[in-house]
Motif scaffolding. Structure first.
Motif, PDB file in Angstrom:
ATOM      1  N   LYS A   1      11.207  27.487 -60.717  1.00 40.42           N
ATOM      2  CA  LYS A   1      10.632  28.571 -59.922  1.00 40.42           C
ATOM      3  C   LYS A   1      11.689  29.327 -59.136  1.00 40.42           C
ATOM      4  O   LYS A   1      11.362  30.235 -58.365  1.00 40.42           O
ATOM      5  CB  LYS A   1       9.577  28.022 -58.965  1.00 40.42           C
ATOM      6  N   SER A   2      12.940  28.937 -59.291  1.00 45.41           N
ATOM      7  CA  SER A   2      14.046  29.585 -58.560  1.00 45.41           C
ATOM      8  C   SER A   2      13.778  29.606 -57.063  1.00 45.41           C
ATOM      9  O   SER A   2      14.019  30.618 -56.386  1.00 45.41           O
ATOM     10  CB  SER A   2      14.270  31.016 -59.069  1.00 45.41           C
ATOM     11  N   THR A   3      13.294  28.509 -56.552  1.00 47.82           N
ATOM     12  CA  THR A   3      12.866  28.445 -55.159  1.00 47.82           C
ATOM     13  C   THR A   3      13.402  27.175 -54.490  1.00 47.82           C
ATOM     14  O   THR A   3      13.414  26.110 -55.102  1.00 47.82           O
ATOM     15  CB  THR A   3      11.332  28.469 -55.058  1.00 47.82           C
ATOM     16  N   VAL A   4      13.833  27.329 -53.250  1.00 51.49           N
ATOM     17  CA  VAL A   4      14.210  26.188 -52.424  1.00 51.49           C
ATOM     18  C   VAL A   4      13.258  26.129 -51.240  1.00 51.49           C
ATOM     19  O   VAL A   4      12.784  27.160 -50.756  1.00 51.49           O
ATOM     20  CB  VAL A   4      15.677  26.300 -51.963  1.00 51.49           C
ATOM     21  N   TYR A   5      12.948  24.923 -50.804  1.00 52.24           N
ATOM     22  CA  TYR A   5      11.962  24.705 -49.748  1.00 52.24           C
ATOM     23  C   TYR A   5      12.587  23.943 -48.587  1.00 52.24           C
ATOM     24  O   TYR A   5      13.540  23.186 -48.759  1.00 52.24           O
ATOM     25  CB  TYR A   5      10.783  23.884 -50.291  1.00 52.24           C
ATOM     26  N   LEU A   6      11.999  24.146 -47.437  1.00 54.36           N
ATOM     27  CA  LEU A   6      12.330  23.333 -46.273  1.00 54.36           C
ATOM     28  C   LEU A   6      11.012  22.881 -45.655  1.00 54.36           C
ATOM     29  O   LEU A   6      10.291  23.688 -45.064  1.00 54.36           O
ATOM     30  CB  LEU A   6      13.163  24.116 -45.252  1.00 54.36           C
ATOM     31  N   GLN A   7      10.701  21.606 -45.830  1.00 59.61           N
ATOM     32  CA  GLN A   7       9.515  21.017 -45.230  1.00 59.61           C
ATOM     33  C   GLN A   7       9.887  20.537 -43.843  1.00 59.61           C
ATOM     34  O   GLN A   7      10.802  19.727 -43.683  1.00 59.61           O
ATOM     35  CB  GLN A   7       9.011  19.849 -46.073  1.00 59.61           C
ATOM     36  N   MET A   8       9.173  21.039 -42.835  1.00 58.88           N
ATOM     37  CA  MET A   8       9.482  20.718 -41.450  1.00 58.88           C
ATOM     38  C   MET A   8       8.296  19.996 -40.822  1.00 58.88           C
ATOM     39  O   MET A   8       7.204  20.559 -40.732  1.00 58.88           O
ATOM     40  CB  MET A   8       9.806  22.005 -40.677  1.00 58.88           C
ATOM     41  N   ASN A   9       8.513  18.766 -40.423  1.00 56.42           N
ATOM     42  CA  ASN A   9       7.478  17.959 -39.781  1.00 56.42           C
ATOM     43  C   ASN A   9       7.868  17.655 -38.341  1.00 56.42           C
ATOM     44  O   ASN A   9       9.033  17.816 -37.950  1.00 56.42           O
ATOM     45  CB  ASN A   9       7.291  16.651 -40.552  1.00 56.42           C
ATOM     46  N   SER A  10       6.894  17.210 -37.566  1.00 58.71           N
ATOM     47  CA  SER A  10       7.136  16.857 -36.157  1.00 58.71           C
ATOM     48  C   SER A  10       7.904  17.964 -35.446  1.00 58.71           C
ATOM     49  O   SER A  10       8.895  17.719 -34.749  1.00 58.71           O
ATOM     50  CB  SER A  10       7.920  15.531 -36.061  1.00 58.71           C
ATOM     51  N   LEU A  11       7.440  19.185 -35.612  1.00 55.44           N
ATOM     52  CA  LEU A  11       8.154  20.325 -35.062  1.00 55.44           C
ATOM     53  C   LEU A  11       8.143  20.303 -33.536  1.00 55.44           C
ATOM     54  O   LEU A  11       7.180  19.848 -32.904  1.00 55.44           O
ATOM     55  CB  LEU A  11       7.542  21.622 -35.582  1.00 55.44           C
ATOM     56  N   LYS A  12       9.237  20.823 -32.984  1.00 57.08           N
ATOM     57  CA  LYS A  12       9.428  20.891 -31.543  1.00 57.08           C
ATOM     58  C   LYS A  12       9.618  22.351 -31.134  1.00 57.08           C
ATOM     59  O   LYS A  12      10.072  23.167 -31.952  1.00 57.08           O
ATOM     60  CB  LYS A  12      10.677  20.104 -31.146  1.00 57.08           C
ATOM     61  N   PRO A  13       9.304  22.678 -29.887  1.00 59.58           N
ATOM     62  CA  PRO A  13       9.528  24.067 -29.448  1.00 59.58           C
ATOM     63  C   PRO A  13      10.972  24.540 -29.665  1.00 59.58           C
ATOM     64  O   PRO A  13      11.186  25.719 -29.959  1.00 59.58           O
ATOM     65  CB  PRO A  13       9.173  24.005 -27.957  1.00 59.58           C
ATOM     66  N   GLU A  14      11.923  23.647 -29.561  1.00 56.92           N
ATOM     67  CA  GLU A  14      13.322  24.034 -29.764  1.00 56.92           C
ATOM     68  C   GLU A  14      13.663  24.334 -31.220  1.00 56.92           C
ATOM     69  O   GLU A  14      14.758  24.800 -31.524  1.00 56.92           O
ATOM     70  CB  GLU A  14      14.275  22.963 -29.219  1.00 56.92           C
ATOM     71  N   ASP A  15      12.718  24.073 -32.137  1.00 60.38           N
ATOM     72  CA  ASP A  15      12.914  24.464 -33.535  1.00 60.38           C
ATOM     73  C   ASP A  15      12.586  25.937 -33.758  1.00 60.38           C
ATOM     74  O   ASP A  15      12.812  26.465 -34.857  1.00 60.38           O
ATOM     75  CB  ASP A  15      12.035  23.617 -34.462  1.00 60.38           C
ATOM     76  N   THR A  16      12.050  26.597 -32.745  1.00 56.79           N
ATOM     77  CA  THR A  16      11.708  28.014 -32.860  1.00 56.79           C
ATOM     78  C   THR A  16      12.947  28.841 -33.179  1.00 56.79           C
ATOM     79  O   THR A  16      13.961  28.755 -32.477  1.00 56.79           O
ATOM     80  CB  THR A  16      11.068  28.513 -31.556  1.00 56.79           C
ATOM     81  N   ALA A  17      12.876  29.630 -34.247  1.00 53.91           N
ATOM     82  CA  ALA A  17      14.021  30.417 -34.698  1.00 53.91           C
ATOM     83  C   ALA A  17      13.606  31.261 -35.899  1.00 53.91           C
ATOM     84  O   ALA A  17      12.538  31.053 -36.479  1.00 53.91           O
ATOM     85  CB  ALA A  17      15.188  29.501 -35.096  1.00 53.91           C
ATOM     86  N   VAL A  18      14.481  32.175 -36.264  1.00 54.97           N
ATOM     87  CA  VAL A  18      14.384  32.823 -37.566  1.00 54.97           C
ATOM     88  C   VAL A  18      15.162  31.950 -38.545  1.00 54.97           C
ATOM     89  O   VAL A  18      16.340  31.653 -38.310  1.00 54.97           O
ATOM     90  CB  VAL A  18      14.958  34.246 -37.551  1.00 54.97           C
ATOM     91  N   TYR A  19      14.499  31.547 -39.603  1.00 49.21           N
ATOM     92  CA  TYR A  19      15.118  30.645 -40.580  1.00 49.21           C
ATOM     93  C   TYR A  19      15.643  31.458 -41.761  1.00 49.21           C
ATOM     94  O   TYR A  19      14.870  32.138 -42.456  1.00 49.21           O
ATOM     95  CB  TYR A  19      14.115  29.587 -41.036  1.00 49.21           C
ATOM     96  N   TYR A  20      16.949  31.361 -41.985  1.00 47.81           N
ATOM     97  CA  TYR A  20      17.607  32.064 -43.074  1.00 47.81           C
ATOM     98  C   TYR A  20      18.003  31.078 -44.166  1.00 47.81           C
ATOM     99  O   TYR A  20      18.522  29.987 -43.876  1.00 47.81           O
ATOM    100  CB  TYR A  20      18.873  32.752 -42.579  1.00 47.81           C
ATOM    101  N   CYS A  21      17.783  31.472 -45.408  1.00 45.90           N
ATOM    102  CA  CYS A  21      18.345  30.680 -46.489  1.00 45.90           C
ATOM    103  C   CYS A  21      19.598  31.389 -47.000  1.00 45.90           C
ATOM    104  O   CYS A  21      19.753  32.606 -46.840  1.00 45.90           O
ATOM    105  CB  CYS A  21      17.351  30.450 -47.621  1.00 45.90           C
ATOM    106  N   ALA A  22      20.472  30.612 -47.585  1.00 48.34           N
ATOM    107  CA  ALA A  22      21.738  31.128 -48.076  1.00 48.34           C
ATOM    108  C   ALA A  22      22.062  30.473 -49.406  1.00 48.34           C
ATOM    109  O   ALA A  22      21.670  29.325 -49.653  1.00 48.34           O
ATOM    110  CB  ALA A  22      22.845  30.860 -47.071  1.00 48.34           C
ATOM    111  N   VAL A  23      22.814  31.180 -50.228  1.00 46.63           N
ATOM    112  CA  VAL A  23      23.155  30.681 -51.551  1.00 46.63           C
ATOM    113  C   VAL A  23      24.669  30.736 -51.748  1.00 46.63           C
ATOM    114  O   VAL A  23      25.350  31.638 -51.256  1.00 46.63           O
ATOM    115  CB  VAL A  23      22.436  31.489 -52.649  1.00 46.63           C
ATOM    116  N   ARG A  24      25.166  29.763 -52.454  1.00 50.45           N
ATOM    117  CA  ARG A  24      26.591  29.701 -52.777  1.00 50.45           C
ATOM    118  C   ARG A  24      26.741  29.984 -54.268  1.00 50.45           C
ATOM    119  O   ARG A  24      26.155  29.286 -55.088  1.00 50.45           O
ATOM    120  CB  ARG A  24      27.143  28.326 -52.448  1.00 50.45           C
ATOM    121  N   LEU A  25      27.552  30.985 -54.607  1.00 51.37           N
ATOM    122  CA  LEU A  25      27.724  31.384 -56.005  1.00 51.37           C
ATOM    123  C   LEU A  25      29.129  31.148 -56.531  1.00 51.37           C
ATOM    124  O   LEU A  25      29.323  31.040 -57.749  1.00 51.37           O
ATOM    125  CB  LEU A  25      27.399  32.877 -56.156  1.00 51.37           C
ATOM    126  N   ARG A  26      30.123  31.107 -55.656  1.00 51.21           N
ATOM    127  CA  ARG A  26      31.517  31.172 -56.130  1.00 51.21           C
ATOM    128  C   ARG A  26      31.882  30.014 -57.047  1.00 51.21           C
ATOM    129  O   ARG A  26      32.620  30.182 -57.999  1.00 51.21           O
ATOM    130  CB  ARG A  26      32.460  31.254 -54.920  1.00 51.21           C
TER     131      ARG A  26
END
Length: 129
Positions: free
Chosen positions: A76-101
């Motif tokens: 599916k050309s997809t990566v996931y991040l399952q986040m459990n037991s979330l805390k207020p300090e986890d609040t953020a904009v979540y960016y994914c990044a890819v390495r091609l070189r």
């Protein structure tokens, strides 16, 4: 060229769970190393998780170990991040990044953002107390 589109962010209460996704297009996804880097307001972007192309190696920041899980579905050309037991300090904009070189090797620091080549636009995760 690669395009990355994150999704799945939202508002969740502390202790809850959320799964964010990153869909890639443009090149052969299965050869990529991928990472997740959240950025909270007023703070630097930081590393939370990375996965090699075969998923044989998964790295986590200490503060998310046992709570977050990174995975990928190359079909599916997809990566996931399952986040459990979330805390207020986890609040953020979540960016994914890819390495091609080239594939990661033992000398590479998978937690360093300079090791990645393309970035998505991010998805907002907000954890209320």
């Amino acid at each position: 060229q690669v395009q990355l589109v994150e999704s799945g962010g939202g508002l969740v209460q502390a202790g809850g769970s959320l799964r964010v996704s990153c869909a890639a297009s443009g090149r052969t996804f299965s050869s990529y190393g991928m990472g997740w880097f959240p950025q909270a307001p007023g703070k630097e972007r930081e590393f939370v998780a990375a996965i090699t192309w075969s998923a044989a190696i998964r790295d986590y920041a200490d503060f998310v170990k046992g709570r977050f899980t990174i995975s990928r579905d190359n079909a599916k050309s997809t990566v996931y991040l399952q986040m459990n037991s979330l805390k207020p300090e986890d609040t953020a904009v979540y960016y994914c990044a890819v390495r091609l070189r080239r594939p990661f090797n033992s000398n590479d620091d998978r937690s360093a953002d300079h090791e990645y080549d393309y970035w998505g636009q991010g998805t907002q995760v907000t954890v209320s107390s």
